[in-house]
Design an enzyme around this catalytic site. Structure first.
Site, PDB file in Angstrom:
ATOM      1  N   LYS A 168       0.847  -1.197   0.000  1.00  0.00           N
ATOM      2  CA  LYS A 168       0.000   0.000   0.000  1.00  0.00           C
ATOM      3  C   LYS A 168       0.884   1.250   0.000  1.00  0.00           C
ATOM      4  O   LYS A 168       1.468   1.610   1.017  1.00  0.00           O
ATOM      5  CB  LYS A 168      -0.902   0.043   1.235  1.00  0.00           C
ATOM      6  CG  LYS A 168      -1.963   1.173   1.140  1.00  0.00           C
ATOM      7  CD  LYS A 168      -2.584   1.506   2.461  1.00  0.00           C
ATOM      8  CE  LYS A 168      -1.811   2.546   3.230  1.00  0.00           C
ATOM      9  NZ  LYS A 168      -1.776   3.889   2.557  1.00  0.00           N
ATOM     10  N   GLU A 219       8.976  14.901  16.840  1.00  0.00           N
ATOM     11  CA  GLU A 219       9.389  14.927  15.436  1.00  0.00           C
ATOM     12  C   GLU A 219       8.580  15.973  14.666  1.00  0.00           C
ATOM     13  O   GLU A 219       7.361  15.880  14.574  1.00  0.00           O
ATOM     14  CB  GLU A 219       9.186  13.547  14.805  1.00  0.00           C
ATOM     15  CG  GLU A 219       9.747  13.443  13.409  1.00  0.00           C
ATOM     16  CD  GLU A 219       9.655  12.043  12.848  1.00  0.00           C
ATOM     17  OE1 GLU A 219      10.613  11.588  12.214  1.00  0.00           O
ATOM     18  OE2 GLU A 219       8.608  11.387  13.049  1.00  0.00           O
ATOM     19  N   CYS A 246      12.841  10.601   8.278  1.00  0.00           N
ATOM     20  CA  CYS A 246      12.885  10.090   9.645  1.00  0.00           C
ATOM     21  C   CYS A 246      14.281  10.190  10.236  1.00  0.00           C
ATOM     22  O   CYS A 246      14.444  10.284  11.457  1.00  0.00           O
ATOM     23  CB  CYS A 246      12.404   8.644   9.664  1.00  0.00           C
ATOM     24  SG  CYS A 246      13.212   7.610   8.419  1.00  0.00           S
ATOM     25  N   GLU A 256       9.712   0.837  10.954  1.00  0.00           N
ATOM     26  CA  GLU A 256      10.687   1.919  10.853  1.00  0.00           C
ATOM     27  C   GLU A 256       9.901   3.194  11.091  1.00  0.00           C
ATOM     28  O   GLU A 256       9.149   3.639  10.228  1.00  0.00           O
ATOM     29  CB  GLU A 256      11.368   1.887   9.481  1.00  0.00           C
ATOM     30  CG  GLU A 256      12.642   2.715   9.432  1.00  0.00           C
ATOM     31  CD  GLU A 256      12.378   4.127   9.004  1.00  0.00           C
ATOM     32  OE1 GLU A 256      12.292   5.009   9.902  1.00  0.00           O
ATOM     33  OE2 GLU A 256      12.234   4.364   7.804  1.00  0.00           O
ATOM     34  N   GLY A 313       6.590   4.790   8.948  1.00  0.00           N
ATOM     35  CA  GLY A 313       5.688   5.903   9.221  1.00  0.00           C
ATOM     36  C   GLY A 313       5.813   6.362  10.664  1.00  0.00           C
ATOM     37  O   GLY A 313       6.861   6.206  11.296  1.00  0.00           O
ATOM     38  N   SER A 314       4.734   6.893  11.191  1.00  0.00           N
ATOM     39  CA  SER A 314       4.772   7.498  12.517  1.00  0.00           C
ATOM     40  C   SER A 314       4.747   6.448  13.618  1.00  0.00           C
ATOM     41  O   SER A 314       4.251   5.330  13.439  1.00  0.00           O
ATOM     42  CB  SER A 314       3.581   8.445  12.698  1.00  0.00           C
ATOM     43  OG  SER A 314       2.384   7.713  12.840  1.00  0.00           O
ATOM     44  N   THR A 315       5.247   6.830  14.783  1.00  0.00           N
ATOM     45  CA  THR A 315       5.254   5.933  15.932  1.00  0.00           C
ATOM     46  C   THR A 315       3.832   5.602  16.376  1.00  0.00           C
ATOM     47  O   THR A 315       3.541   4.460  16.755  1.00  0.00           O
ATOM     48  CB  THR A 315       6.055   6.564  17.082  1.00  0.00           C
ATOM     49  OG1 THR A 315       7.403   6.793  16.634  1.00  0.00           O
ATOM     50  CG2 THR A 315       6.085   5.666  18.303  1.00  0.00           C
ATOM     51  N   GLY A 342       2.487   3.054  14.132  1.00  0.00           N
ATOM     52  CA  GLY A 342       3.223   1.819  14.388  1.00  0.00           C
ATOM     53  C   GLY A 342       2.642   1.051  15.564  1.00  0.00           C
ATOM     54  O   GLY A 342       2.516  -0.181  15.519  1.00  0.00           O
TER      55      GLY A 342
END
Length: 487
Positions: free
Chosen positions: A172, A381, A281, A247, A225-227, A230
């Site tokens: 995706k 971030e 990142c 990641e 992507g973002s934490t 995740g």
């Protein structure tokens, strides 16, 4: 340009008939509409990947490698079109797409094309009379979710090792930047990959992405992507205990010591934060300067940042383009206000440029902010051309500041002291350390982080392991029959 989903080797519309508008970040205009994948489309893609998985896994490893090498050649032949497509969709300057993104994509597919038949097992010394060997097998169907900041390059990071190891893929791409991924899908078909080995389903994270995360027939998910997202993927993966590789975010410390070669540190630090508008990142988003060189460094660094040429991403003179979406543009600007509220000092930028030719795009000037290590702009971030600055007096203080966030992805330091360099490389809480450089990547070197930056690794031999699972085989060669064995 391709605007439909790739499922089972065919370009198809989404089952729900939905469409996604793809926007040019330089002028806010619509580039095109693409088909939107939803849960039913993911299910169709997984079924196609399942059907293709046995044949792909049985294919000789060197044949899988041959197809990856052909794909690398096709991408290289298509480099000019791909570079312009990536620049148009992401806002990344075309000069960087030509000189970095496309060559790195080609290099990654070539690396894993060569790695496909290099995956070895092992013979384990065990009890006398037994032979024990371990072989590595593909997981089967893997789900991959690609972020919007480096879509072309990340496609190769994820597809390369997964396909080389014998897996089939449901990928995706981001709904914001799907165009280069769909073009890679066309090239995959052109070079002769079997139908269903790669399936591409652009859609929203809350629908298509969520279905990939919780699908019972996907054996692994790889997410960049973002934490926050995740964490949600980890929760969704519990349904079938699928393998997860994440990641996630970063807040890269970039330490400049008193003995650093200042011109090199200035140039490398500017690349570390302003390349791709800071949307990385691993961006060097925290400048940690020794107090003896802080003023001299900042004078040169700010002058360099002020000179960066903003403009049309398709202009080869442009050094920094727009941020990739309007929503993200607003988010980065909001951190300028956060910095002010916390008492930070805006040393440069912090606003949209006052130029007629940039007025409709999602531009932000290179921004430098002096802030305390405890401030939000030093802890969270920002993901833009936004660097926060602080100073230190000694090595222990520098290390404490560098390790003072929940993230642990990339980190860097500039020094001529070899002992210090090794000491900091050992003690920095990060998956990657750059010394007298920043943001160096290569497909042979593992890429990933610790802490809230995730776990698992992209690239290198580590990535091949991530896309396989070990099987232990025991053979009774000449061991005595156990006394309870039926006679």
């Amino acid at each position: 340009m391709q605007t439909r989903l790739l499922i089972g080797g065919r370009w198809v519309d989404g089952a729900g008939g939905g469409e996604l508008a793809v926007i040019n970040p330089y002028n806010g205009a619509e580039i095109c509409k693409i088909a939107e994948a939803r849960e039913e489309d993911v299910d169709r893609a997984v079924a196609a990947a399942q059907a293709a998985a046995p044949g792909w896994a049985r294919l000789a490893a060197h044949e899988r490698g041959r197809l990856l090498l052909k794909l690398a050649d096709a991408i290289e032949a298509d480099k000019d079109y791909l570079a312009r497509l990536e620049a148009t969709n992401t806002g990344h300057p075309v000069r960087d797409c030509q000189n970095l993104d496309v060559p790195r994509t080609v290099l990654c597919f070539r690396y894993f094309g060569g790695m496909a038949d290099k995956l070895e097992g092992a013979v384990i010394p065990v009890d006398a009379g037994f032979l024990n060997y371990v072989e590595r097998e593909p997981i089967g169907v893997v789900g991959q979710i690609v972020p919007w900041n480096f879509p072309l390059m990340f496609v190769s990071w994820k597809l390369g090792p997964a396909l080389a190891a014998g897996n089939t893929v449901v990928m995706k791409p981001s709904e914001i930047t799907p165009l280069s991924t769909l073009r890679i899908g066309e090239l995959i078909k052109d070079v002769g990959f079997p139908d269903g080995v790669v399936n591409i389903v652009p859609g929203y994270g809350g629908t298509a992405g969520q279905r990939i995360a919780d699908h019972p027939h996907i054996g692994k998910i790889s997410f960049t992507g973002s934490t926050a997202v995740g964490r949600s993927i980890v929760r969704a993966s519990a349904g079938n205990l699928k393998k997860v590789q994440l990641e996630l975010g970063g807040k890269g410390p970039n330490i400049v010591f008193e003995d650093a070669v200042i011109p090199a540190a200035v140039g490398g630090s500017a690349f570390g934060i302003f390349h791709n508008q800071g949307q990385a990142c691993i961006a060097a988003s925290r400048l940690i300067l020794h107090e003896k060189v802080a003023d001299a460094f900042l004078e040169k660094f700010i002058n360099l940042a002020r000179s960066i040429r903003l403009g049309d991403p398709l202009d080869t003179e442009t050094e920094m383009g727009p941020l990739t979406s309007r929503l993200h543009h607003e988010r980065v600007l909001s951190f300028v206000e956060v910095a002010r509220q916390e008492g930070g000092e805006i040393l440069l930028g912090g606003k949209t440029p006052d130029r007629d030719d940039l007025r409709n795009g999602f531009f932000i000037e290179p921004t430098v902010v002096r802030a305390d290590p405890s401030h939000r702009v030093q802890q969270e971030e920002v993901f833009g051309p936004f660097v926060s600055v602080t100073t230190f007096r000694n090595d222990e203080e520098a290390l404490a500041i560098a390790n003072g966030t929940a993230y642990g992805l990339g980190s860097g330091l500039w020094t001529q002291d070899l002992a210090r360099a090794h000491r900091f490389a050992k003690r920095l809480h990060a998956g990657m350390v750059w010394i007298n450089s920043y943001k160096r990547v290569h497909p042979a070197s593992p890429f990933g982080g610790v802490g809230e930056s995730g776990y698992g690794r992209e690239m290198g031999f580590e990535a091949m392991r991530e896309y396989t699972q070990p099987k232990s085989v025991w053979i009774n060669v000449d061991a005595p029959i156990p006394p309870f064995y039926p006679r």
